[in-house]
Design a protein around this motif. Structure first.
Motif, short mmCIF file in Angstrom:
data_model
loop_
_atom_site.label_atom_id
_atom_site.label_comp_id
_atom_site.label_asym_id
_atom_site.label_seq_id
_atom_site.Cartn_x
_atom_site.Cartn_y
_atom_site.Cartn_z
N LEU A 79 4.35 4.11 3.49
CA LEU A 79 3.28 5.10 3.64
C LEU A 79 2.39 5.12 2.40
O LEU A 79 1.14 5.11 2.51
CB LEU A 79 3.89 6.48 3.88
CG LEU A 79 2.97 7.70 3.76
CD1 LEU A 79 1.81 7.61 4.75
CD2 LEU A 79 3.76 8.99 3.98
N ALA A 80 3.01 5.13 1.21
CA ALA A 80 2.22 5.12 -0.03
C ALA A 80 1.39 3.84 -0.12
O ALA A 80 0.23 3.88 -0.58
CB ALA A 80 3.16 5.26 -1.22
N ASP A 81 1.96 2.72 0.28
CA ASP A 81 1.22 1.46 0.25
C ASP A 81 0.02 1.51 1.18
O ASP A 81 -1.08 1.02 0.84
CB ASP A 81 2.13 0.29 0.65
CG ASP A 81 3.23 0.03 -0.38
OD1 ASP A 81 3.10 0.51 -1.52
OD2 ASP A 81 4.23 -0.63 -0.01
N ALA A 82 0.18 2.09 2.37
CA ALA A 82 -0.94 2.18 3.31
C ALA A 82 -2.03 3.10 2.78
O ALA A 82 -3.22 2.82 2.95
CB ALA A 82 -0.43 2.69 4.67
N VAL A 83 -1.63 4.18 2.13
CA VAL A 83 -2.62 5.09 1.53
C VAL A 83 -3.37 4.36 0.43
O VAL A 83 -4.61 4.46 0.32
CB VAL A 83 -1.92 6.36 0.99
CG1 VAL A 83 -2.90 7.20 0.16
CG2 VAL A 83 -1.37 7.19 2.14
N ALA A 84 -2.64 3.61 -0.41
CA ALA A 84 -3.28 2.86 -1.49
C ALA A 84 -4.26 1.82 -0.94
O ALA A 84 -5.31 1.55 -1.55
CB ALA A 84 -2.22 2.18 -2.35
N ALA A 85 -3.94 1.27 0.21
CA ALA A 85 -4.81 0.26 0.82
C ALA A 85 -5.96 0.87 1.61
O ALA A 85 -6.81 0.14 2.13
CB ALA A 85 -3.98 -0.65 1.73
N GLY A 86 -5.97 2.20 1.74
CA GLY A 86 -7.03 2.86 2.50
C GLY A 86 -6.91 2.67 3.99
O GLY A 86 -7.91 2.79 4.71
N ALA A 88 -4.86 4.31 9.86
CA ALA A 88 -4.02 4.15 11.05
C ALA A 88 -2.58 3.81 10.68
O ALA A 88 -1.63 4.39 11.23
CB ALA A 88 -4.61 3.06 11.94
N THR A 89 -2.42 2.88 9.73
CA THR A 89 -1.06 2.52 9.30
C THR A 89 -0.40 3.68 8.58
O THR A 89 0.81 3.92 8.74
CB THR A 89 -1.09 1.28 8.40
OG1 THR A 89 -1.68 0.18 9.12
CG2 THR A 89 0.29 0.88 7.94
N ALA A 90 -1.17 4.41 7.78
CA ALA A 90 -0.60 5.56 7.07
C ALA A 90 -0.07 6.60 8.05
O ALA A 90 0.99 7.18 7.84
CB ALA A 90 -1.65 6.17 6.14
N ARG A 91 -0.81 6.82 9.12
CA ARG A 91 -0.33 7.78 10.14
C ARG A 91 0.98 7.29 10.77
O ARG A 91 1.92 8.07 10.97
CB ARG A 91 -1.39 7.96 11.22
CG ARG A 91 -2.58 8.82 10.79
CD ARG A 91 -3.64 8.85 11.89
NE ARG A 91 -4.67 9.84 11.59
CZ ARG A 91 -5.77 10.00 12.34
NH1 ARG A 91 -5.98 9.23 13.40
NH2 ARG A 91 -6.65 10.93 12.01
N THR A 92 1.03 5.99 11.10
CA THR A 92 2.25 5.43 11.70
C THR A 92 3.43 5.55 10.75
O THR A 92 4.55 5.91 11.15
CB THR A 92 2.02 3.96 12.07
OG1 THR A 92 0.96 3.87 13.02
CG2 THR A 92 3.28 3.34 12.65
#
Length: 397
Positions: free
Chosen positions: A179-186, A189-193
């Protein structure tokens, strides 16, 4: 000024003798009271002694010589009516179950023993005297106790549940980091998943993790319990991320919060590994979680932005069911009807949750009707009532 013995009044000597006599009588009364109290204490019946049965032992035999008694706590009041000191024993074959020795002629002694079902012999004074008999018949309580598993039988269930908790805690750390990685990548959709994936692992261990208030207050604080609600600095963890991801659809400034969730998940993993549950904790943790769900989560939900409460509920039920499922074999031996009832109630509740799916996804919780929530509430209440009986059935209360 001193007085000689001759100066004392004639009545003083008899008066002193009267005082001494009164003191002697008082002392005898006190002694008698103490003896009566001691006798009453020794011969009292009650929960600590059970029913009392009198036995008179004379020079040749016991009266009565034969007993047929229910299992449980029992007291024998043994009177020595013979001319010699005696002993009175309960024997299981050659093994002494309980005994009283050196009862002097004319005296009595109390023997309190917890009788278990079976056939026993009784010695009656002299070894040459004929033996008596004791038949102990089972009771509902003795049968329940006989069926209860020994403490070592819980080693396997505790180990199995511990492995489950550790695996879920490990997965929580991985998903929180993703989740943190997806947030860092902006990547919204992945962050929600990944938010949902991490949350499900947390919910599976919540029955244990929720007891650590410091971590729970960082990982899963409810805005309603904070002075500033969503604007409160203590509004962190899953629900703060939920608001940003599903409410605002905005990742700005969210990375420190996602990283903090990962760090808290690491701490939770360490605590799960270090903690040791007791046998009674298995059913207690499931019951504790059921009560929490009944108090608020089912009625009003907890995820106002993601509306993913049915996912939460299914994950909670998974974790709760695991801690009960590991006890199933023991519970079948101790109370088979209760074991079957728990399995059926869990299946009914799971079916009711799955009925609220559309395809592969659960309904948003706002679309779950009041009647449907009431049904979930009733089914969970029934399961909780059965969970409350598990420890007693297993002899853990």
């Amino acid at each position: 000024m001193s007085h000689s013995p001759e100066s004392r009044t004639p009545a003083s000597a008899p008066f002193r003798r009267l005082i001494y006599a009164a003191l002697a009588v008082a002392a005898l009364l006190v002694l008698a009271a103490l003896l009566l109290f001691a006798y009453a204490s020794r011969t009292a019946t009650g929960p600590q002694r059970g029913n009392t049965h009198k036995v008179v032992v004379n020079d040749s035999h016991c009266e009565p010589a034969d007993f047929r008694l229910p299992a449980g706590l029992t007291t024998f009041e043994i009177h020595n009516a013979s001319r010699r000191p005696l002993e009175w024993e309960i024997l299981d074959g050659v093994m002494v179950v309980a005994e009283r020795e050196n009862i002097a002629p004319g005296f009595h002694s109390l023997l309190t023993v917890k009788l278990r079902p079976g056939q026993f012999a009784i010695t009656c004074g002299l070894l040459s005297n004929p033996r008596g008999s004791l038949e102990v018949v089972p009771t509902a309580d003795s049968e329940a106790e006989r069926l209860r598993p020994p403490l070592q039988a819980f080693i396997g269930p505790l180990s199995e549940n511990r492995v489950f908790l550790i695996m879920q805690a490990n997965a929580l750390v991985r998903e929180a980091q993703a989740l943190a990685d997806a947030v860092a990548a902006g990547d919204l959709a992945t962050a929600r998943t990944q938010w949902l994936a991490a949350r499900l692992h947390y919910k599976r261990v919540e029955a244990v993790a929720g007891r650590w208030s410091d971590l729970e207050n960082r990982i899963d604080p409810q805005a309603d319990y904070l002075a500033g609600r969503e604007d409160d600095p203590a509004f962190t963890g899953f629900h703060r991320l939920e608001k940003a991801l599903f409410g605002n659809a905005d990742l700005n400034g969210l990375l420190p919060l996602a990283q903090q969730l990962t760090q808290d998940a690491e701490q939770l993993k360490a605590r799960v590994r270090e903690s040791q549950q007791a046998p009674h904790d298995l059913a207690d943790s499931a019951l504790w979680q059921a009560q929490r769900l009944l108090e608020s989560a089912i009625v009003q939900g907890e995820n106002p932005y993601a509306q993913s409460d049915l996912y939460d509920l299914q994950a909670n039920l998974h974790g709760m069911a695991k801690s009960v499922q590991v006890l199933d074999a023991l519970l079948q031996g101790a109370n088979a009807p209760l074991a079957a009832q728990l399995r059926q109630q869990q299946a009914d509740l799971q079916a009711a949750v799955l009925a609220l799916r559309t395809g592969e996804d659960f309904l948003p919780y706002r679309d779950v009707s009041t009647a449907q929530r009431a049904q979930l509430q009733r089914l969970l209440e029934a399961w909780a009532a059965s969970l409350a009986q598990v420890n007693a059935a297993l002899g853990l209360e």
